[in-house]
Design a protein around this motif. Structure first.
Motif, short mmCIF file in Angstrom:
data_model
loop_
_atom_site.label_atom_id
_atom_site.label_comp_id
_atom_site.label_asym_id
_atom_site.label_seq_id
_atom_site.Cartn_x
_atom_site.Cartn_y
_atom_site.Cartn_z
N ILE A 121 22.43 -9.31 -1.25
CA ILE A 121 22.79 -9.61 -2.60
C ILE A 121 24.25 -9.67 -2.59
N VAL A 122 24.96 -9.04 -2.18
CA VAL A 122 26.46 -9.04 -1.75
C VAL A 122 26.93 -10.38 -1.29
N ARG A 123 26.12 -10.75 -0.33
CA ARG A 123 26.47 -12.16 0.14
C ARG A 123 26.16 -13.20 -0.41
N MET A 124 25.18 -13.04 -1.36
CA MET A 124 24.62 -14.18 -2.40
C MET A 124 25.91 -14.38 -3.38
N ILE A 125 26.25 -13.15 -3.92
CA ILE A 125 27.44 -13.21 -4.82
C ILE A 125 28.63 -13.75 -4.32
N GLU A 126 29.09 -13.49 -3.32
CA GLU A 126 30.18 -14.11 -2.44
C GLU A 126 30.03 -15.52 -2.44
N ARG A 127 28.62 -15.93 -2.29
CA ARG A 127 28.77 -17.53 -1.90
C ARG A 127 28.81 -18.06 -3.25
N LEU A 128 28.35 -17.66 -4.41
CA LEU A 128 28.43 -18.20 -5.51
C LEU A 128 29.83 -18.27 -6.04
N ILE A 129 30.79 -17.17 -5.40
CA ILE A 129 32.17 -17.01 -6.07
C ILE A 129 32.78 -18.26 -5.45
N ALA A 130 32.43 -18.58 -3.93
CA ALA A 130 33.34 -19.48 -3.11
C ALA A 130 32.84 -20.92 -3.64
N ALA A 131 31.44 -21.03 -4.35
CA ALA A 131 31.29 -22.21 -4.63
C ALA A 131 31.77 -22.81 -6.26
N GLY A 132 32.46 -21.63 -6.65
CA GLY A 132 32.90 -21.85 -8.15
C GLY A 132 31.82 -21.55 -9.05
N HIS A 133 30.73 -21.04 -9.01
CA HIS A 133 29.93 -20.35 -10.04
C HIS A 133 30.02 -19.13 -10.50
N ALA A 134 30.83 -18.30 -9.82
CA ALA A 134 31.03 -16.81 -10.46
C ALA A 134 32.71 -16.52 -10.16
N TYR A 135 32.82 -15.42 -10.86
CA TYR A 135 34.14 -15.00 -10.99
C TYR A 135 34.29 -13.45 -10.82
N ALA A 136 35.22 -12.74 -10.24
CA ALA A 136 35.45 -11.16 -10.57
C ALA A 136 36.52 -11.06 -11.52
N ALA A 137 35.87 -9.98 -12.36
CA ALA A 137 36.89 -9.60 -13.55
C ALA A 137 36.66 -8.27 -13.73
N ILE A 206 20.15 -11.10 -10.38
CA ILE A 206 20.80 -11.54 -9.10
C ILE A 206 19.61 -10.90 -7.92
N GLU A 207 19.10 -9.48 -8.35
CA GLU A 207 18.15 -8.96 -7.21
C GLU A 207 16.91 -10.02 -7.01
N CYS A 208 16.64 -10.55 -7.94
CA CYS A 208 15.42 -11.17 -7.55
C CYS A 208 15.59 -12.68 -6.83
N SER A 209 17.03 -13.25 -7.19
CA SER A 209 17.35 -14.38 -6.25
C SER A 209 17.53 -14.07 -5.07
N ALA A 210 18.19 -12.90 -4.71
CA ALA A 210 18.19 -12.41 -3.28
C ALA A 210 17.09 -12.10 -2.50
N MET A 211 16.15 -11.52 -3.15
CA MET A 211 14.90 -11.13 -2.49
C MET A 211 13.97 -12.25 -2.24
N ALA A 212 13.97 -13.37 -3.23
CA ALA A 212 13.14 -14.44 -3.11
C ALA A 212 13.61 -15.39 -1.73
N GLU A 213 14.93 -15.60 -1.87
CA GLU A 213 15.66 -16.24 -0.75
C GLU A 213 15.36 -15.68 0.68
N THR A 214 15.70 -14.35 0.67
CA THR A 214 15.46 -13.58 2.01
C THR A 214 14.01 -13.74 2.42
N HIS A 215 13.11 -13.77 1.57
CA HIS A 215 11.68 -13.47 2.22
C HIS A 215 10.71 -14.80 2.10
N LEU A 216 11.42 -15.82 1.13
CA LEU A 216 10.51 -17.00 1.06
C LEU A 216 11.31 -18.07 1.16
N GLY A 217 12.62 -17.90 1.44
CA GLY A 217 13.24 -19.34 1.40
C GLY A 217 14.01 -19.81 0.22
#
Length: 444
Positions: A121-137, A206-217
């Motif tokens: 989950i943390v890595r997916m959030i980092e990727r979203l920030i790097a892609a400009g689709h998320a921000y920290a505040a 974000i939980e389901c997005s990360a779990m779906a990617e991890t196990h099903l692609g």
């Protein structure tokens, strides 16, 4: 007949074709384990159990269903008891396992837990920030909704109208009222994990997005759940997963079941009309409750009444009576070729009412048959069709009423995983578990 499914994304019926020939991936949103589940919670898992049985006839299916074991409701329950959250989740996980087993719901192939998926989950959030689709505040991380042009497509909602209808009091750290939380800070008394944004815990979506990617692609063939999850949960899943994968489609087919009502009203604890699965099973038995949940088409609402259960019990008794009269004995735990009419009904967007009608056609034919061989053949066909619906698995001499021996426990098509208690706030269970209940939560 080819399998046809109604796709929520396109709002049309479509012929099902998996991305990889011969293989299917399916992800169904699971439960939040903080209390006993009611019968409305059980509907999606019975529905998608039938679909999994149907798919496994033709495809190599990988079926994942998650469990949410980190949530504010779990935190509240743990605080009320003065216990670690693992004590709460383990208790209700075990209870639901028992409920599912009696309902005849086979375990999925993969059952990840949020507590096992924090690094992903943390890595997916980092990727979203790097892609400009998320921000920290202010210790939070939020998804930047205006950056995703197709937001609202799954649910059919206009993003501008959603923003206009947002609450008056919008968190000051949000760039847009529609932005939703990917990560939020945890105070010392609340479960949390270290992250680049401070100690905290993931947002719901974000939980389901990360779990779906991890196990099903990156792309799923089928994503399912209750219609109450279309917005915001599934809409936000689409946004996150599409953006993190560079615009790649998240799910090819979206399927959503209608909700269960109680005597025409929404089933809710506040109205006092909730029917717990464990109580219904004790009174009526698993097959009666399962058949009742299948009497309406999965996309339609189902009104749960005492009359529905009574009529369903009578129907089930008639089916078992036809099996007994034909001399059928023993339990049935393995599938055989189902009758063509039942198969055709299920391949028509999982039309379980029509499939049940086909079963009763066989009941009537078996009751009319005078030759022993013909009667038995019709009864065997009835039982084969019943298996595809998860019915008629008990020894007909004993029936399916509660308290009677002979009701077959769910066949474990894949190893059933067991949970490990989360004893400490930052401990992560390393053993996969199973638990299934859609639990809609307020948008973050």
């Amino acid at each position: 007949m080819a399998l046809v499914l109604h796709n929520t994304l396109t709002r049309t019926r479509e012929r099902f074709e998996p991305a990889a020939p011969g293989r299917v991936t399916m992800y169904v949103c699971g439960p939040t384990v903080y209390n006993y589940a009611h019968v409305g919670n059980a509907r999606p898992y019975v529905v998608f159990d039938v679909l999994s049985r149907l798919l496994r006839r033709t495809y190599a299916l990988t079926y994942a269903r998650n469990v949410t074991d980190v949530d504010d409701k779990i935190n509240d329950a743990a605080a009320a008891e003065g216990a670690p959250i693992g004590v709460i989740t383990e208790r209700y996980l075990k209870a639901f396992h028992a409920d599912l087993d009696v309902l005849g719901v086979a375990p999925p192939d993969i059952e990840p837990r949020v507590t096992q998926t924090i690094p992903q989950i943390v890595r997916m959030i980092e990727r979203l920030i790097a892609a400009g689709h998320a921000y920290a505040a202010e210790g939070h991380v939020l998804f930047d909704v205006p950056k995703y042009a197709d937001y609202g497509h799954l649910s059919g909602r206009d993003p501008e109208e959603m923003i206009a209808g947002a609450r008056v009091e919008v968190a000051p750290y949000k760039k847009s009222p529609a932005d939703f939380v990917l990560w939020k800070p945890s105070p010392p008394a609340i479960v949390g994990w270290d992250s680049p944004w401070g100690r905290g815990r993931p947002g719901w979506h974000i939980e389901c997005s990360a779990m779906a990617e991890t196990h099903l692609g990156d792309t799923l063939d089928i994503h399912g759940g209750g219609v109450d999850l279309v917005f915001p949960h599934h809409e936000n899943e689409v946004a996150q997963s599409t953006c993190v994968h560079g615009g790649q489609r998240f799910a090819r087919y979206w399927m959503h079941n209608g909700l269960v009502q109680a005597n025409g009203e929404k089933m809710s604890k506040s109205l006092g009309n909730v029917k717990l699965i464990k109580d219904l099973l004790a009174e009526y038995g698993g097959e009666t409750i399962r058949l009742a949940l299948l009497t309406a088409h999965y996309r339609q609402p189902l009104d749960w009444t005492d009359q529905l259960v009574a009529e369903t019990r009578q129907k089930l008794d008639r089916m078992y009576g036809a099996l007994r009269d034909a001399g059928i004995t023993g339990s049935r735990v393995t599938p055989t070729e189902p009758p063509a009419g039942v198969l055709a009904a299920l391949e028509d967007d999982l039309n379980t009412p029509e499939a049940v009608a086909e079963l009763f056609g066989l009941v009537r034919a078996a009751n009319r048959a005078t030759a022993a061989g013909e009667k038995r053949a019709l009864a065997e066909s009835l039982r084969a069709g019943g298996w595809l619906l998860g019915l008629l698995t008990a020894d007909p001499r004993l029936g399916s009423r509660p308290g009677r021996p002979g009701v077959v426990k769910t066949r474990r098509l894949t190893p059933w995983s067991h949970s490990a208690t989360l004893y400490g706030a930052n401990a992560i269970s390393r053993r996969p578990t199973a638990f299934a209940r859609s639990s809609p939560r307020a948008a973050l």
